[in-house]
Motif scaffolding. Structure first.
Motif, PDB file in Angstrom:
ATOM      1  N   PRO A   1      33.971  38.900  45.241  1.00 47.11           N
ATOM      2  CA  PRO A   1      34.875  38.607  44.622  1.00 47.11           C
ATOM      3  C   PRO A   1      35.959  37.403  45.207  1.00 47.11           C
ATOM      4  O   PRO A   1      36.744  36.685  44.726  1.00 47.11           O
ATOM      5  CB  PRO A   1      35.577  39.795  43.939  1.00 47.11           C
ATOM      6  N   ARG A   2      35.499  37.686  46.654  1.00 44.08           N
ATOM      7  CA  ARG A   2      36.590  37.408  47.733  1.00 44.08           C
ATOM      8  C   ARG A   2      35.423  36.211  48.538  1.00 44.08           C
ATOM      9  O   ARG A   2      34.960  36.011  48.150  1.00 44.08           O
ATOM     10  CB  ARG A   2      37.076  37.993  48.631  1.00 44.08           C
ATOM     11  N   GLU A   3      36.784  35.200  48.671  1.00 46.84           N
ATOM     12  CA  GLU A   3      36.090  34.048  49.089  1.00 46.84           C
ATOM     13  C   GLU A   3      35.478  34.135  51.040  1.00 46.84           C
ATOM     14  O   GLU A   3      36.608  33.826  52.247  1.00 46.84           O
ATOM     15  CB  GLU A   3      36.714  32.602  49.522  1.00 46.84           C
ATOM     16  N   ILE A   4      34.879  35.278  51.378  1.00 47.69           N
ATOM     17  CA  ILE A   4      34.490  36.363  52.910  1.00 47.69           C
ATOM     18  C   ILE A   4      34.191  34.654  53.493  1.00 47.69           C
ATOM     19  O   ILE A   4      34.021  33.738  53.589  1.00 47.69           O
ATOM     20  CB  ILE A   4      33.327  36.860  53.016  1.00 47.69           C
ATOM     21  N   PRO A   5      34.250  35.062  55.038  1.00 48.02           N
ATOM     22  CA  PRO A   5      34.561  33.912  55.746  1.00 48.02           C
ATOM     23  C   PRO A   5      32.657  33.369  56.018  1.00 48.02           C
ATOM     24  O   PRO A   5      32.416  31.901  55.983  1.00 48.02           O
ATOM     25  CB  PRO A   5      34.006  34.897  57.198  1.00 48.02           C
TER      26      PRO A   5
ATOM     27  N   GLN B   1      31.603  33.075  43.324  1.00 45.09           N
ATOM     28  CA  GLN B   1      32.415  33.886  42.824  1.00 45.09           C
ATOM     29  C   GLN B   1      32.989  34.420  42.063  1.00 45.09           C
ATOM     30  O   GLN B   1      32.992  34.183  40.789  1.00 45.09           O
ATOM     31  CB  GLN B   1      33.785  33.252  43.876  1.00 45.09           C
ATOM     32  N   ILE B   2      32.013  35.499  41.843  1.00 44.89           N
ATOM     33  CA  ILE B   2      32.410  37.134  40.656  1.00 44.89           C
ATOM     34  C   ILE B   2      33.402  37.557  40.736  1.00 44.89           C
ATOM     35  O   ILE B   2      33.437  38.022  41.479  1.00 44.89           O
ATOM     36  CB  ILE B   2      30.633  37.549  40.616  1.00 44.89           C
ATOM     37  N   LYS B   3      33.612  38.132  39.651  1.00 43.91           N
ATOM     38  CA  LYS B   3      34.129  38.597  39.314  1.00 43.91           C
ATOM     39  C   LYS B   3      33.836  39.953  39.365  1.00 43.91           C
ATOM     40  O   LYS B   3      33.083  40.404  39.056  1.00 43.91           O
ATOM     41  CB  LYS B   3      34.836  39.051  37.350  1.00 43.91           C
ATOM     42  N   PRO B   4      34.881  40.945  40.065  1.00 49.88           N
ATOM     43  CA  PRO B   4      34.542  42.825  40.832  1.00 49.88           C
ATOM     44  C   PRO B   4      33.585  43.403  39.276  1.00 49.88           C
ATOM     45  O   PRO B   4      34.325  42.992  37.437  1.00 49.88           O
ATOM     46  CB  PRO B   4      36.014  43.054  40.641  1.00 49.88           C
ATOM     47  N   GLY B   5      33.066  43.980  39.636  1.00 45.31           N
ATOM     48  CA  GLY B   5      32.207  44.701  38.597  1.00 45.31           C
ATOM     49  C   GLY B   5      30.658  44.258  37.965  1.00 45.31           C
ATOM     50  O   GLY B   5      30.812  44.606  37.254  1.00 45.31           O
ATOM     51  N   THR B   6      30.429  43.113  38.190  1.00 46.86           N
ATOM     52  CA  THR B   6      29.672  42.043  37.392  1.00 46.86           C
ATOM     53  C   THR B   6      28.336  42.409  38.099  1.00 46.86           C
ATOM     54  O   THR B   6      27.704  40.787  37.720  1.00 46.86           O
ATOM     55  CB  THR B   6      30.405  41.338  37.052  1.00 46.86           C
TER      56      THR B   6
ATOM     57  N   HIS C   1      49.819  39.160  50.659  1.00 47.52           N
ATOM     58  CA  HIS C   1      48.982  38.014  51.385  1.00 47.52           C
ATOM     59  C   HIS C   1      49.012  36.904  50.772  1.00 47.52           C
ATOM     60  O   HIS C   1      48.298  37.503  49.758  1.00 47.52           O
ATOM     61  CB  HIS C   1      48.244  38.141  51.942  1.00 47.52           C
ATOM     62  N   VAL C   2      49.226  35.872  50.917  1.00 49.20           N
ATOM     63  CA  VAL C   2      48.862  34.657  49.282  1.00 49.20           C
ATOM     64  C   VAL C   2      47.962  34.112  49.684  1.00 49.20           C
ATOM     65  O   VAL C   2      47.735  32.796  51.367  1.00 49.20           O
ATOM     66  CB  VAL C   2      50.084  33.800  49.127  1.00 49.20           C
ATOM     67  N   THR C   3      46.670  33.572  48.738  1.00 49.31           N
ATOM     68  CA  THR C   3      45.656  33.363  49.140  1.00 49.31           C
ATOM     69  C   THR C   3      44.852  32.783  47.824  1.00 49.31           C
ATOM     70  O   THR C   3      44.708  33.553  47.339  1.00 49.31           O
ATOM     71  CB  THR C   3      44.987  34.191  50.614  1.00 49.31           C
ATOM     72  N   ASP C   4      44.033  31.549  48.565  1.00 51.29           N
ATOM     73  CA  ASP C   4      43.091  31.173  47.686  1.00 51.29           C
ATOM     74  C   ASP C   4      41.760  31.859  47.609  1.00 51.29           C
ATOM     75  O   ASP C   4      40.747  31.216  47.205  1.00 51.29           O
ATOM     76  CB  ASP C   4      43.370  29.958  47.557  1.00 51.29           C
ATOM     77  N   THR C   5      41.995  32.193  48.856  1.00 50.73           N
ATOM     78  CA  THR C   5      40.199  33.432  49.073  1.00 50.73           C
ATOM     79  C   THR C   5      40.159  34.233  48.062  1.00 50.73           C
ATOM     80  O   THR C   5      39.243  34.214  47.674  1.00 50.73           O
ATOM     81  CB  THR C   5      39.166  33.573  49.981  1.00 50.73           C
ATOM     82  N   ILE C   6      40.612  34.365  47.156  1.00 53.73           N
ATOM     83  CA  ILE C   6      40.589  35.246  45.958  1.00 53.73           C
ATOM     84  C   ILE C   6      40.982  34.927  44.632  1.00 53.73           C
ATOM     85  O   ILE C   6      42.031  34.074  44.904  1.00 53.73           O
ATOM     86  CB  ILE C   6      42.060  36.833  46.024  1.00 53.73           C
ATOM     87  N   GLU C   7      40.505  34.750  43.261  1.00 49.90           N
ATOM     88  CA  GLU C   7      40.958  34.449  42.227  1.00 49.90           C
ATOM     89  C   GLU C   7      41.964  34.566  41.403  1.00 49.90           C
ATOM     90  O   GLU C   7      42.325  36.361  42.250  1.00 49.90           O
ATOM     91  CB  GLU C   7      39.337  34.802  41.374  1.00 49.90           C
ATOM     92  N   LYS C   8      42.295  34.452  40.679  1.00 46.67           N
ATOM     93  CA  LYS C   8      44.148  34.630  39.911  1.00 46.67           C
ATOM     94  C   LYS C   8      43.220  35.608  39.046  1.00 46.67           C
ATOM     95  O   LYS C   8      42.021  36.206  38.544  1.00 46.67           O
ATOM     96  CB  LYS C   8      43.737  33.599  38.483  1.00 46.67           C
ATOM     97  N   GLY C   9      43.647  36.651  38.886  1.00 46.47           N
ATOM     98  CA  GLY C   9      43.939  38.017  38.226  1.00 46.47           C
ATOM     99  C   GLY C   9      43.138  38.860  38.909  1.00 46.47           C
ATOM    100  O   GLY C   9      43.476  40.447  38.635  1.00 46.47           O
ATOM    101  N   VAL C  10      42.850  38.757  40.516  1.00 46.41           N
ATOM    102  CA  VAL C  10      42.323  39.705  41.102  1.00 46.41           C
ATOM    103  C   VAL C  10      42.776  40.403  42.263  1.00 46.41           C
ATOM    104  O   VAL C  10      44.356  39.146  42.909  1.00 46.41           O
ATOM    105  CB  VAL C  10      40.888  39.471  41.971  1.00 46.41           C
ATOM    106  N   LEU C  11      43.587  41.491  42.834  1.00 47.35           N
ATOM    107  CA  LEU C  11      43.558  41.975  44.283  1.00 47.35           C
ATOM    108  C   LEU C  11      43.307  42.391  44.958  1.00 47.35           C
ATOM    109  O   LEU C  11      41.645  43.443  44.345  1.00 47.35           O
ATOM    110  CB  LEU C  11      45.046  42.799  43.216  1.00 47.35           C
TER     111      LEU C  11
END
Length: 894
Positions: free
Chosen positions: A415-419, A429-434, A846-856
């Motif tokens: 779900p996150r853009e990890i290193p 970049q999948i939705k969490p839980g899928t 922490h505002v970052t584009d490594t995480i998708e819209k709608g996800v914390l």
């Protein structure tokens, strides 16, 4: 084998090796500054030159392959003259004040100068370039005045660690090692693992924590196993008296081969922390007071014996510890079963890999990593799903990067853009839980495109037709909608995995911590079986265990349904076996899991909870519920090294020893049983965990005759088939991977090579997609997920006591997408309120584009801004693991 002669010594050696290797194997010293075993040589230092009879020029020993009849002189007049010139130039071209240098006594340049009789530099440089000491890093000081440009740090950083921070900048006499674009090390992309420090042959790179703590001749090195993640890195504790003054990696070992992460190398301050528990504590009127061991144990035993007499053995529950040794976990579950009489024993695997144990045991017969850490670097393709490998298991992440350097392909599903996603050939970049629909979709493509390994499926598996029927519904278009990815990327991923000569799946809690976690694990297994990737080198299904001994705690039977070695409590033959071994009647009633114990406390079924080395107040979901249960419990005993958030709610707290004060074994994520060796005396009035437990057992009427951990391991081997051949002597060097069935068995690096643990064939267990128990809605519109970060471990019981790690990351935070932040008027660094149906916390945004819209995303380590106040305690019905990775939440400005 061929015959060569080195310094008039006739040697039989293996053809293809170089002179330096053969000399080292035969005890012949050839100095070197730039050589690294197992890595290509840079030939930059030239100090290893030797004379080969018949050759017109000197040759570098690290680069010259041997041949039959070769005659070599390592210390001829020409060789020594060349070395003197090299060393003279190096010490003349820098500032090498040995008396004030931290590397004094542990410096290859100093040793070479001494051996060559060089007391003062032969050359005088007119002027040396001004080089400023780089003190910007929290952990490391760089002093390029002492650098000899051997390139070892550059090679380690690029080729072994894979961070590629260090390089040689500028040209000619101005050349120097730089970080990134000549940034300060502290401002660069350096993760401060310190592997460059370990290989530096001079004092150009030093660990700040070791400065002024002792020279080489003051230090004693004690080998042991790292107390952090499941990699099981082998390390030397550098001891000056009873103080740890540094740590280095053991080279040539199977688990880590001379490498460590920032926690393993620098996270040792907790051992001597002033916050260590040093004496027993008893709570009276809500306040703790110090007590003697006799008083504390008397109180515990009086209370436990009374509860047992009044309510029976099932009024007790115990949480064992993934941070304690195998021997301590064995004694803990034995205490619960043999001395108390209940199977209500569990540990933190319930929160991380219970679904792995259940899922892989079903499909393959063994719920453990199928392959080895070392072979990861040789895979042709990595499929990483639900694992931030370089942060949670950094040394395994280094192996992945070594493989990428050799040309391997990488698919990351997260779900996150990890290193590692930045290095991936394909990032999903999948939705969490899928996870399950993603895997089903990949298998759909593999079957449709006829890319499966038919011979393997036919000969080594069963249940294929059922799998085929289930996954046919998961077309790329359907999966793309569920997962939030491009359907073409799904097809590409499936083809990449299925066509790779060798493919390794690495996964962790992003797969397991769901209400469908067990089915997610079985889906991972399904895909590996479909392509014939189990039972083969550099392949496999490889769950990465989160804690240093979570594998061992499971192996030792700290589970409510399993005796040691996963022998079932419901099996009458198993009951008879352990009754004979332990000399007592045992219960065949399935015990309560960790996640069920707290509810049982509220229902007055559990009256006494004994916790060894666990901190559920931070690690468990819905922390408010856990707190309520602990406060309601009639009697709580906590045995730990610190006054944790959980210990604060106990009635009695017992001070135990850290890993540096004990002997025993840990079992790492690849099933390797390795030694833990005491390097210092127990601090204060602390005691070894197993000694405390044995005293409690004695007070409950059960006697043990153990006097040390080696004797406990002997009993473990006698009742645990997979550990049957384990002994302290046998695991001295590199440890042994189970199953190791008897004293002559070599251990098992790769599982399921000829047949599966469940029988001749593995079984496909297809799963259909079930959304997470809690979905976003109007009130809670975000998906909330949690995870770990590089600089901390679990609930920060240990890393939270390390100043350097706290400087690198000292507070909780929430990651959110820039578009979401803009819509809510939230700025970077602003304190925000994150809430769910279970609670709310205030943390930094922490505002970052490594995480998708709608996800914390929040790390779960921190007490301030406690992520697990928010998480959902919904359980996987099979493994009873909570859904820590998905719940509904909202965020707003304070």
């Amino acid at each position: 084998m061929i015959t060569i002669t080195i310094d008039n010594k006739i040697i039989q050696a293996e053809e293809g090796k170089n002179i330096l290797q053969v000399a080292k194997e035969n005890g012949i010293h050839i100095p070197t500054f730039c050589h690294l075993d197992g890595v290509h040589d840079t030939f930059s230092c030239r100090i290893c030159v030797v004379e080969i009879v018949g050759s017109k020029k000197l040759a570098p020993a690290c680069n010259q392959k041997i041949y039959d009849g070769m005659v070599i002189h390592t210390a001829s007049p020409d060789v020594l003259s060349a070395r003197r010139n090299i060393v003279n130039l190096l010490i003349s071209n820098g500032q090498h004040d040995c008396m004030s240098c931290e590397a004094n006594g542990d410096c290859s340049l100093q040793s070479a100068a001494y051996d060559l009789g060089i007391h003062m530099p032969a050359f005088k440089m007119e002027s040396l370039p001004e080089q400023i000491i780089d003190d910007s890093s929290v952990m490391i000081t760089r002093d390029n005045r002492k650098c000899i440009l051997c390139n070892k740090c550059v090679t380690v950083c690029s080729d072994l660690v894979g961070n590629k921070v260090l390089s040689v900048g500028y040209r000619g006499s101005s050349s120097e090692v730089i970080c990134d674009y000549n940034d300060g090390m502290g401002e660069s992309s350096c993760v401060q693992c310190g592997n460059c420090v370990q290989v530096c042959p001079t004092g150009a790179l030093v660990s700040k924590k070791s400065v002024g703590k002792g020279r080489a001749w003051d230090i004693t090195k004690v080998r042991t196993t790292c107390p952090y993640c499941g990699v099981g890195c082998q390390m030397y504790l550098h001891m000056k008296g009873d103080d740890i003054v540094g740590i280095s990696a053991v080279e040539g070992t199977k688990a880590n081969d001379g490498r460590l992460c920032v926690k393993g190398r620098y996270g040792y301050d907790f051992v001597r922390s002033n916050d260590r528990l040093k004496t027993p504590l008893i709570k009276e009127n809500g306040v703790f007071r110090e007590a003697s061991w006799e008083e504390a144990l008397t109180l515990i035993l009086d209370k436990m014996n009374a509860i047992k007499k009044e309510s029976g053995p099932d009024a007790f529950a115990g949480l064992s510890s993934a941070r304690c040794t195998n021997e301590e976990n064995y004694i803990f579950q034995k205490m619960m079963r043999a001395a108390i009489g209940t199977n209500n024993v569990d540990h933190c695997a319930r929160l991380c890999h219970a679904s792995t144990v259940a899922g892989l045991a079903t499909t393959l017969g063994s719920g453990a990593m199928t392959n080895t850490i070392d072979e990861v670097k040789d895979s042709d393709l990595y499929f990483i799903i639900g694992s931030n490998t370089t942060e949670t298991h950094p040394v395994i992440g280094m192996n992945v990067r070594q493989g990428l350097n050799k040309g391997a392909k990488l698919i990351v599903a997260e779900p996150r853009e990890i290193p590692l996603a930045k290095q991936a050939d394909l990032f999903l970049q999948i939705k969490p839980g899928t996870n399950i629909p993603l895997l089903n979709g990949m298998m759909h493509v593999i079957i449709k495109e006829d890319l499966l390994d038919k011979e393997y499926v036919n000969s080594r598996t069963e249940g294929f037709e059922e799998l085929k029927e289930v996954v046919k519904e998961y077309t790329p278009e359907v999966v793309a909608r569920i997962c939030g990815i491009d359907s073409n990327d799904l097809v590409k991923a499936a083809k990449m995995y299925a066509t790779a000569p060798t493919a390794s799946i690495l996964y962790a809690m992003g797969v397991t911590q769901h209400s469908s976690g067990t089915e997610g694990v079985m889906s991972v297994s399904n895909m590996a079986l479909l392509c014939g990737n189990i039972g083969k080198y550099a392949c496999g299904v490889n769950p990465l265990r989160g804690q240093n001994n979570v594998q061992g705690a499971c192996d030792m039977g700290a589970l409510p349904t399993d005796f040691p070695g996963y022998q079932k409590v419901a099996n009458p033959d198993v009951i008879k076996k352990f009754e004979k071994a332990w000399g007592v009647s045992l219960s065949d009633k399935k015990g309560l899991t960790a996640t069920e114990m707290f509810e049982a406390i509220l229902e007055k079924e559990i009256r006494c909870l004994y916790i060894m080395g666990e901190n559920p107040m931070v690690s468990d979901p819905d922390s408010n519920h856990v707190e309520h249960s602990l406060k309601e419990c009639e009697f709580v005993v906590v045995q730990d090294i610190f006054m944790t958030e959980t210990a604060q709610l106990a009635d009695v707290v017992l001070p135990a020893t850290s890993f540096a004060e004990k002997n025993g074994t840990f079992t790492n994520t690849e099933r390797r049983v390795q030694l833990v060796n005491a390097a210092m005396k127990p601090i204060g009035d602390t005691r070894l965990d197993y000694e405390i437990l044995i005293d409690v057992m004695k007070g409950l009427g059960y006697e043990n005759s153990f006097t040390n951990s080696a004797e406990i391991l002997e009993e473990i081997a006698s009742v645990t088939p997979s550990y049957g051949g384990m002994s302290i002597d046998k695991i001295q060097e590199d440890g042994i991977q189970w199953p190791c069935l008897d004293k002559d068995h070599p251990g098992t690096p790769i599982l399921h090579t000829e047949k599966f643990s469940r029988g001749e064939k593995a079984i496909f267990k297809p799963a259909t997609y079930r959304p997470a128990e809690e979905q976003p809605d109007e009130e809670y519109p975000f998906i909330f997920t949690t995870g770990r970060i590089l600089y901390h471990y679990h609930t920060r019981t240990m890393t939270g006591k390390v100043d350097g790690l706290n400087k690198l990351s000292g507070h909780s935070y929430v990651e959110m997408n820039p578009e979401d932040a803009a819509n809510l008027g939230i700025a970077q660094g602003e304190i925000v309120e994150v809430s769910s149906r279970r609670g709310k916390v205030n943390v930094e945004a922490h505002v970052t584009d490594t995480i998708e819209k709608g996800v914390l995303f929040m790390p779960f380590h921190f007490e301030d801004g406690k992520a697990n106040l928010l998480t959902n305690a919904a359980l996987d019905p099979i493994a009873k693991i909570p859904e820590l990775k998905v719940c509904a939440a909202t965020v707003k400005k304070n």
